[in-house]
Design an enzyme around this catalytic site. Sequence first.
Site, PDB file in Angstrom:
ATOM      1  CG  HIS A  27      -2.693  -3.770  -2.102  1.00 48.48           C
ATOM      2  ND1 HIS A  27      -3.965  -3.412  -1.722  1.00 48.48           N
ATOM      3  CD2 HIS A  27      -1.901  -3.555  -1.019  1.00 48.48           C
ATOM      4  CE1 HIS A  27      -3.945  -3.010  -0.461  1.00 48.48           C
ATOM      5  NE2 HIS A  27      -2.715  -3.079  -0.013  1.00 48.48           N
ATOM      6  CE  LYS A  55      -4.875   0.578  -2.424  1.00 48.03           C
ATOM      7  NZ  LYS A  55      -4.870  -0.625  -3.289  1.00 48.03           N
ATOM      8  CG  PHE A  93      -1.846  -3.476   8.118  1.00 47.76           C
ATOM      9  CD1 PHE A  93      -0.827  -3.583   7.191  1.00 47.76           C
ATOM     10  CD2 PHE A  93      -2.017  -2.262   8.780  1.00 47.76           C
ATOM     11  CE1 PHE A  93       0.011  -2.507   6.915  1.00 47.76           C
ATOM     12  CE2 PHE A  93      -1.188  -1.183   8.502  1.00 47.76           C
ATOM     13  CZ  PHE A  93      -0.178  -1.309   7.574  1.00 47.76           C
TER      14      PHE A  93
END
Lengths: 417, 78
Positions: free
Chosen positions: A305, A337, A403
């Site tokens: 992640h 990312k 989240f």
Amino acid sequence: MSLRRVVVTGLGALTPVGKTAPAYWEGLVAGRSGAAPITRFDAGKFKTRFACEVKDYNPDDYFDRKEGRKMDIFTQFGLIAANEAIEDARLNEEGIDKDRVGVIWGSGIGGLTSLQAECIAFANGDGTPRFNPFFIPKMIADSSSGNISIRHKFRGPNFVTTSACASSSDSIISAFNYIRLNMADVIVTGGSEAAITESGVGGFNALKAMSERNDAPEQASRPYDKERDGFVLGEGAASLVLEEYEHAKARGAKIYAELIGGGMSADAYHITAPDPEGNGVVLVMQNALRDAGIKPEDVDYINTHGTSTPLGDGAEVKAIQKVFGEHAYGLNISSTKSMTGHLLGAAGAIEAVACIMAMQHDMVPPTINHFTDDPELDPKLNFTFNKAQKREVNIAMSNTFGFGGHNTSVIFRKISE
Amino acid sequence: MSEIAEKVKAIIIDKLGVEASEVTPEASFTNDLGADSLDTVELIMEFEKEFNVSIPDDQAENIGTVGQAISYLEEHAK
């Protein structure tokens, strides 16, 4: 009842580092950053004034004007990536039963651009409610899966999963399950997001979640670097065609990889902060490994992640060490990312595509922007810093967390008889 | 053609993505110009905005062709 095998037979991507799946992969291997000053609106007053936008995006290149303006940009992105994957998988060929083809898509936010525009127009008006009839159908997150099915006449299961930044990993697992359980033969899955708007940037700034490195956007997304200061907002989409193995073989489809396992868990800790002990993350990887029926030592590559936030990166690494033990040192770990930015609900889909491409090419895409070691992180781990590494990749795992404390992991394997 | 008719045609061309030659007075939004029920609502809204009028629902229902839109607006536009 025995579960059916599920393979990947089509890929599509529209990302900040490449606008097709092959171009995306090329961008990743080259270590290209997609970050640049924001062009979609005047971000002059915002704390963060850069993002990873899909470059030179013009809907007229993909849609006729009437069709394009009835879709929010996140749905346009989704349809573009899905069209590429569908064409790649040759799903519009004669002989495919479209009653058995579904679309399960992921979006964390939905049509934020449309929501914002209509609310501003209302606030600036005379108080008479004059909302455009296309407002709701453009804004709702499931307009993505709806539009994909309408375009291609796929009449199988159709919905959208929403779990913030884990959304499209959850859509992949849902598609996997529906095919395994014989409720569909083929499912077009993936995710799309387009939240580079005033409300998106302002909202994430308020959470203090985003990098504010305005003087060096290309170096801002730096997972595992000591000086990381938050994620970089990205946008785009990716799509995978999942198909039952015998169905794919019978029609001579190109098979990229097998989807062998998925895990889900919740932190049950805090609505935005990660559990610093990474307990939910340990659980999700264990769940995925068990579902895949493999041992930790079987995994070659983890696409993490790794959003480049001070807290999140460390917690995930701690969890990887707990789950993989000594083998953690034998893994390649990378956060793509660092190049694409964080595509929120589309992150799981683009990173699943990265894992599959890594197996196709036996090449691990890098974590770029590594300048300073973080003394909190074990230096014996291989984060694939700065340069792609050649390596046989037979099994790859992709982690995404959202989240709300949602955690999702998926595991792909090179296809074997 | 009146100024109102010109504007009405331009809105229809823009919103429905059709060619100017198709926008004849007899052309029906739904049967000839490919509009669905949502497109029709949006057209009415655009007419209201452009001509600063409020078109009640029961009257909007009677505006189904290009010619009907033009004559309604020529009568009611401010």
